[in-house]
Design a protein around this motif. Sequence first.
Motif, PDB file in Angstrom:
ATOM      1  N   GLY A   1      -4.628 -20.361   3.791  1.00 23.78           N
ATOM      2  CA  GLY A   1      -4.101 -19.937   5.072  1.00 23.78           C
ATOM      3  C   GLY A   1      -3.225 -21.007   5.692  1.00 23.78           C
ATOM      4  N   PRO A   2      -2.292 -20.631   6.554  1.00 22.84           N
ATOM      5  CA  PRO A   2      -1.385 -21.601   7.186  1.00 22.84           C
ATOM      6  C   PRO A   2      -2.138 -22.534   8.126  1.00 22.84           C
ATOM      7  CG  PRO A   2      -1.138 -19.447   8.206  1.00 22.84           C
ATOM      8  CD  PRO A   2      -2.040 -19.259   7.034  1.00 22.84           C
ATOM      9  N   LYS A   3      -1.946 -23.801   7.910  1.00 23.37           N
ATOM     10  CA  LYS A   3      -2.583 -24.804   8.763  1.00 23.37           C
ATOM     11  C   LYS A   3      -1.650 -25.305   9.860  1.00 23.37           C
ATOM     12  CE  LYS A   3      -5.823 -26.526   5.255  1.00 23.37           C
ATOM     13  NZ  LYS A   3      -5.670 -25.358   4.398  1.00 23.37           N
ATOM     14  N   TYR A   4      -0.375 -24.917   9.770  1.00 25.07           N
ATOM     15  CA  TYR A   4       0.619 -25.374  10.745  1.00 25.07           C
ATOM     16  C   TYR A   4       1.332 -24.180  11.346  1.00 25.07           C
ATOM     17  CZ  TYR A   4      -0.045 -29.965   8.616  1.00 25.07           C
ATOM     18  OH  TYR A   4      -0.585 -31.131   8.141  1.00 25.07           O
ATOM     19  N   ASP A   5       1.763 -24.371  12.556  1.00 19.13           N
ATOM     20  CA  ASP A   5       2.647 -23.421  13.212  1.00 19.13           C
ATOM     21  C   ASP A   5       4.079 -23.932  13.109  1.00 19.13           C
ATOM     22  OD1 ASP A   5       0.759 -21.570  14.052  1.00 19.13           O
ATOM     23  OD2 ASP A   5       0.268 -22.759  15.838  1.00 19.13           O
ATOM     24  N   VAL A   6       5.033 -23.055  12.850  1.00 19.65           N
ATOM     25  CA  VAL A   6       6.450 -23.412  12.820  1.00 19.65           C
ATOM     26  C   VAL A   6       7.000 -23.353  14.239  1.00 19.65           C
ATOM     27  CG1 VAL A   6       8.740 -22.804  11.943  1.00 19.65           C
ATOM     28  CG2 VAL A   6       6.716 -22.555  10.485  1.00 19.65           C
ATOM     29  N   ILE A   7       7.562 -24.495  14.690  1.00 18.81           N
ATOM     30  CA  ILE A   7       8.129 -24.569  16.040  1.00 18.81           C
ATOM     31  C   ILE A   7       9.645 -24.628  15.917  1.00 18.81           C
ATOM     32  CG2 ILE A   7       8.234 -25.902  18.174  1.00 18.81           C
ATOM     33  CD1 ILE A   7       5.442 -26.948  17.506  1.00 18.81           C
ATOM     34  N   ASP A   8      10.294 -23.629  16.369  1.00 23.50           N
ATOM     35  CA  ASP A   8      11.758 -23.524  16.301  1.00 23.50           C
ATOM     36  C   ASP A   8      12.320 -23.766  17.701  1.00 23.50           C
ATOM     37  OD1 ASP A   8      14.335 -23.020  15.727  1.00 23.50           O
ATOM     38  OD2 ASP A   8      14.052 -20.960  15.021  1.00 23.50           O
ATOM     39  N   LYS A   9      12.990 -24.943  17.898  1.00 24.68           N
ATOM     40  CA  LYS A   9      13.513 -25.313  19.207  1.00 24.68           C
ATOM     41  C   LYS A   9      15.033 -25.225  19.172  1.00 24.68           C
ATOM     42  CE  LYS A   9      13.588 -29.041  22.639  1.00 24.68           C
ATOM     43  NZ  LYS A   9      13.175 -30.436  22.931  1.00 24.68           N
ATOM     44  N   VAL A  10      15.635 -24.492  20.071  1.00 25.23           N
ATOM     45  CA  VAL A  10      17.087 -24.310  20.150  1.00 25.23           C
ATOM     46  C   VAL A  10      17.581 -24.835  21.495  1.00 25.23           C
ATOM     47  CG1 VAL A  10      18.986 -22.669  20.098  1.00 25.23           C
ATOM     48  CG2 VAL A  10      16.978 -22.302  18.642  1.00 25.23           C
TER      49      VAL A  10
ATOM     50  N   THR B   1     -17.165 -14.919  16.896  1.00 27.27           N
ATOM     51  CA  THR B   1     -16.751 -13.866  15.955  1.00 27.27           C
ATOM     52  C   THR B   1     -16.861 -14.278  14.502  1.00 27.27           C
ATOM     53  OG1 THR B   1     -14.412 -14.523  15.898  1.00 27.27           O
ATOM     54  CG2 THR B   1     -15.123 -13.049  17.692  1.00 27.27           C
ATOM     55  N   GLY B   2     -16.949 -15.580  14.233  1.00 26.93           N
ATOM     56  CA  GLY B   2     -16.958 -16.036  12.850  1.00 26.93           C
ATOM     57  C   GLY B   2     -15.565 -16.164  12.267  1.00 26.93           C
ATOM     58  N   ALA B   3     -14.529 -16.097  13.112  1.00 25.76           N
ATOM     59  CA  ALA B   3     -13.152 -16.224  12.617  1.00 25.76           C
ATOM     60  C   ALA B   3     -12.969 -17.598  11.965  1.00 25.76           C
ATOM     61  CB  ALA B   3     -12.168 -16.053  13.762  1.00 25.76           C
ATOM     62  N   PRO B   4     -12.424 -17.652  10.745  1.00 20.02           N
ATOM     63  CA  PRO B   4     -12.232 -18.946  10.068  1.00 20.02           C
ATOM     64  C   PRO B   4     -11.204 -19.798  10.796  1.00 20.02           C
ATOM     65  CG  PRO B   4     -11.188 -17.183   8.831  1.00 20.02           C
ATOM     66  CD  PRO B   4     -11.970 -16.529   9.921  1.00 20.02           C
ATOM     67  N   SER B   5     -11.383 -21.091  10.694  1.00 23.49           N
ATOM     68  CA  SER B   5     -10.469 -22.050  11.313  1.00 23.49           C
ATOM     69  C   SER B   5      -9.945 -22.977  10.230  1.00 23.49           C
ATOM     70  CB  SER B   5     -11.201 -22.849  12.403  1.00 23.49           C
ATOM     71  OG  SER B   5     -10.332 -23.763  13.029  1.00 23.49           O
ATOM     72  N   PRO B   6      -8.714 -22.705   9.706  1.00 22.32           N
ATOM     73  CA  PRO B   6      -8.202 -23.492   8.573  1.00 22.32           C
ATOM     74  C   PRO B   6      -8.079 -24.979   8.851  1.00 22.32           C
ATOM     75  CG  PRO B   6      -6.914 -21.494   8.891  1.00 22.32           C
ATOM     76  CD  PRO B   6      -7.812 -21.622  10.081  1.00 22.32           C
ATOM     77  N   ASN B   7      -7.905 -25.375  10.112  1.00 18.58           N
ATOM     78  CA  ASN B   7      -7.718 -26.784  10.444  1.00 18.58           C
ATOM     79  C   ASN B   7      -9.006 -27.489  10.831  1.00 18.58           C
ATOM     80  OD1 ASN B   7      -4.972 -27.056   9.954  1.00 18.58           O
ATOM     81  ND2 ASN B   7      -4.438 -26.166  11.945  1.00 18.58           N
TER      82      ASN B   7
ATOM     83  N   THR C   1      -7.221 -25.210  17.275  1.00 20.35           N
ATOM     84  CA  THR C   1      -8.506 -24.568  17.003  1.00 20.35           C
ATOM     85  C   THR C   1      -8.992 -23.855  18.254  1.00 20.35           C
ATOM     86  OG1 THR C   1      -9.717 -26.566  17.601  1.00 20.35           O
ATOM     87  CG2 THR C   1      -9.125 -26.286  15.269  1.00 20.35           C
ATOM     88  N   ASN C   2      -9.811 -22.797  18.029  1.00 24.63           N
ATOM     89  CA  ASN C   2     -10.423 -22.036  19.128  1.00 24.63           C
ATOM     90  C   ASN C   2     -11.920 -21.960  18.860  1.00 24.63           C
ATOM     91  OD1 ASN C   2     -11.318 -20.178  21.047  1.00 24.63           O
ATOM     92  ND2 ASN C   2      -9.419 -18.971  20.936  1.00 24.63           N
ATOM     93  N   PRO C   3     -12.647 -23.025  19.250  1.00 26.57           N
ATOM     94  CA  PRO C   3     -14.079 -23.085  18.911  1.00 26.57           C
ATOM     95  C   PRO C   3     -14.872 -21.883  19.401  1.00 26.57           C
ATOM     96  CG  PRO C   3     -13.297 -25.197  19.742  1.00 26.57           C
ATOM     97  CD  PRO C   3     -12.191 -24.220  19.980  1.00 26.57           C
ATOM     98  N   LEU C   4     -14.590 -21.390  20.618  1.00 29.84           N
ATOM     99  CA  LEU C   4     -15.366 -20.278  21.166  1.00 29.84           C
ATOM    100  C   LEU C   4     -15.160 -19.021  20.338  1.00 29.84           C
ATOM    101  CD1 LEU C   4     -17.245 -19.356  23.411  1.00 29.84           C
ATOM    102  CD2 LEU C   4     -15.217 -18.752  24.760  1.00 29.84           C
ATOM    103  N   LYS C   5     -13.912 -18.726  19.993  1.00 30.71           N
ATOM    104  CA  LYS C   5     -13.626 -17.552  19.183  1.00 30.71           C
ATOM    105  C   LYS C   5     -14.279 -17.671  17.811  1.00 30.71           C
ATOM    106  CE  LYS C   5      -9.861 -14.942  17.041  1.00 30.71           C
ATOM    107  NZ  LYS C   5      -8.396 -14.852  16.818  1.00 30.71           N
ATOM    108  N   SER C   6     -14.197 -18.861  17.209  1.00 27.10           N
ATOM    109  CA  SER C   6     -14.774 -19.047  15.874  1.00 27.10           C
ATOM    110  C   SER C   6     -16.286 -18.856  15.890  1.00 27.10           C
ATOM    111  CB  SER C   6     -14.423 -20.433  15.334  1.00 27.10           C
ATOM    112  OG  SER C   6     -13.035 -20.547  15.107  1.00 27.10           O
ATOM    113  N   LEU C   7     -16.947 -19.410  16.911  1.00 27.85           N
ATOM    114  CA  LEU C   7     -18.405 -19.334  16.953  1.00 27.85           C
ATOM    115  C   LEU C   7     -18.891 -17.921  17.285  1.00 27.85           C
ATOM    116  CD1 LEU C   7     -19.253 -22.690  18.766  1.00 27.85           C
ATOM    117  CD2 LEU C   7     -19.514 -22.152  16.341  1.00 27.85           C
TER     118      LEU C   7
END
Length: 628
Positions: free
Chosen positions: A54-63, A112-118, A104-110
């Motif tokens: 899964g993607p561990k980074y977000d792409v930030i496009d600044k113009v 719902t069990g959503a995985p946290s790649p980072n 990371t979103n600790p509350l959401k992960s705990l």
Amino acid sequence: MAPRSDTIATLASTSLRLASYFFLRWAAIPPLLPAIYALFAVYTTSAISNYISGPKYDVIDKVDVAVDEKVLNQDELDAGETEDAVVEEKVAIEETISLAKKPTNPLKSLLTGAPSPNSLFLTTLTFFLNALCVVMITDFVYSPKWYHPSHDLSFARLGYVSDSEAKLLIREPDQTKLPITVQLRIKDPQPFDDALPLNVISIEQTTEASDYTAAVTLPIVHSKQQLYEWTTSNNHSGQFTSAPKPGVMPDLNDGKFTFLSTSCFVPRLPYDPRDHPLAFPGMKHLAKILPSLGAQFMLFLGDFIYIEVPRQFGQSVENYRQKYRQVYASPDWPAIGQNLSWIHVLDDHEISNDWDKRTTGVYQTAVDPWHNYQTSVNPPEAKGAGALGLMPRGVTYYSFTQGPASFFMLDCRTYRSRNSEPFDGVNKTMLGETQLEDFIAWLRRPEPKGVKWKIVASSVPFTKNWRVNTRDTWGGFLAERRKILEAMWDIGSQGVGVVVLSGDRHEFGATAFPPPQNSKWSEAVTVHEFSVSPLNQFFSPVPTYFQTDDEDVKLKYINWGNSKFGAVTIERLSPEQSSLKYSTYIDGAQAWNLTILSPTTAYSNRIGGNREGESRIGSFWDKLKVLQ
């Protein structure tokens, strides 16, 4: 692929946790078990896939956009030669692309069990929480079978106790303990009582054919009610009170005759990991109240085992036997079974859910341990309606009389028609032809003087007010039910009240069955039913009991509570009449009670207004006294 695996993992984890909570704390419904394991497998694979790829980074496009304006005819504007400016714009666009770690979103992960790649920590923790759900499910389902098969169980329990005998069931697989001697003596004898053992009975052998059980009958020679204690040479002991003679009120317990009824239990529900795998929280509730009740016996109305809950491990006789052994091996059993007589009727979960196949299929296998552990120490078989009614026939329904009441314990499974037949089919039967004849004959049979009640034990509700799976209750056998009600109203006209006790529904319901208006019966002969269960099982949070006509009148309905039982207390009011008080206990506390009166001939005539020219001055409600 990665975003999809994240969504799948989240949905699987949330579903797993909800299903696990429902299974462990509410209702251990067998189809949920494979679904829970499947959800965990889906969650594990998708969570691992998401963490690895899964993607561990977000792409930030600044113009950045810069605009430079220049007026080309500024001189003409300044000289006033023109009013229109000519502007030249230069636009500079600069795009910067960078990578940033996904937050990371600790509350959401705990939650719902959503995985946290980072976050390896959050991913591991959520996996641990889901794995813990599966571990608890596995513990709940498999620990009794793996660690407590109870092959070496040695125990003894009281069965039927009358004024002339007491039956005792003993299980002893250790052949070095044989022969087993059983002694009976008066507890705390008075000066003129014999303190020596009254009876010494020996059991020479126990065999695998009966799962190492044996039944003994201890004769009682004293005519007066006494408190007895029994002991066995293999280190079991207990006590009991002999029953009052038919038609005679008890000498003990302030002259009150009390017994209990309930049905349905499975161990460790609601689940608590701290409990013993064979613990029954409902038994603990009963044990706390039992000493204050002065009960003569427990009338258990079926579903002593649940062969398919939480999972059915097979249909061999050993699978069924193991379930019975595990109940009697429970650490909570001695407190409610060592000193209290238990007698039993058969229901579906001793065989298979909603059983309506009579003696075919798995029936014979299923009833093998039921006979060995239950009916071998049950009351006598019911008398037949014919001339040979006193001869043993091997039937699975029973009757007896104690004190102010006569009892008939129905078998609502062995002889019934298929549930799928029309509810009002004239040939559809719950009891079968022979049992119905014997039951009607018992209803019509005169009782000894002083017997003011006939108590009917039915494993399924007599009322049709339960709207879920009605076809499995007497609501699905309406023609036969009508015949029985008419016989019950007939006997009421002779001064004997009729009460039906039932279970099965995992709820409590009290129902009255008044005779039709303007019929030959007065309202004084109204039949009452008290249906209560479970002793330890789930309950429905959604009401399922509804009155829809005047045939089945709702008196009280309570659906909540994992543990329910009823106490029936009969008192003599006069030579002609007695009272019956029914008390409902839920989760260890009294929740409701009702007192009704037995009919008398004079009272029936007065209330019913059947004489010509006499007005009706009351109804069956006048004979109900609700005690809050």
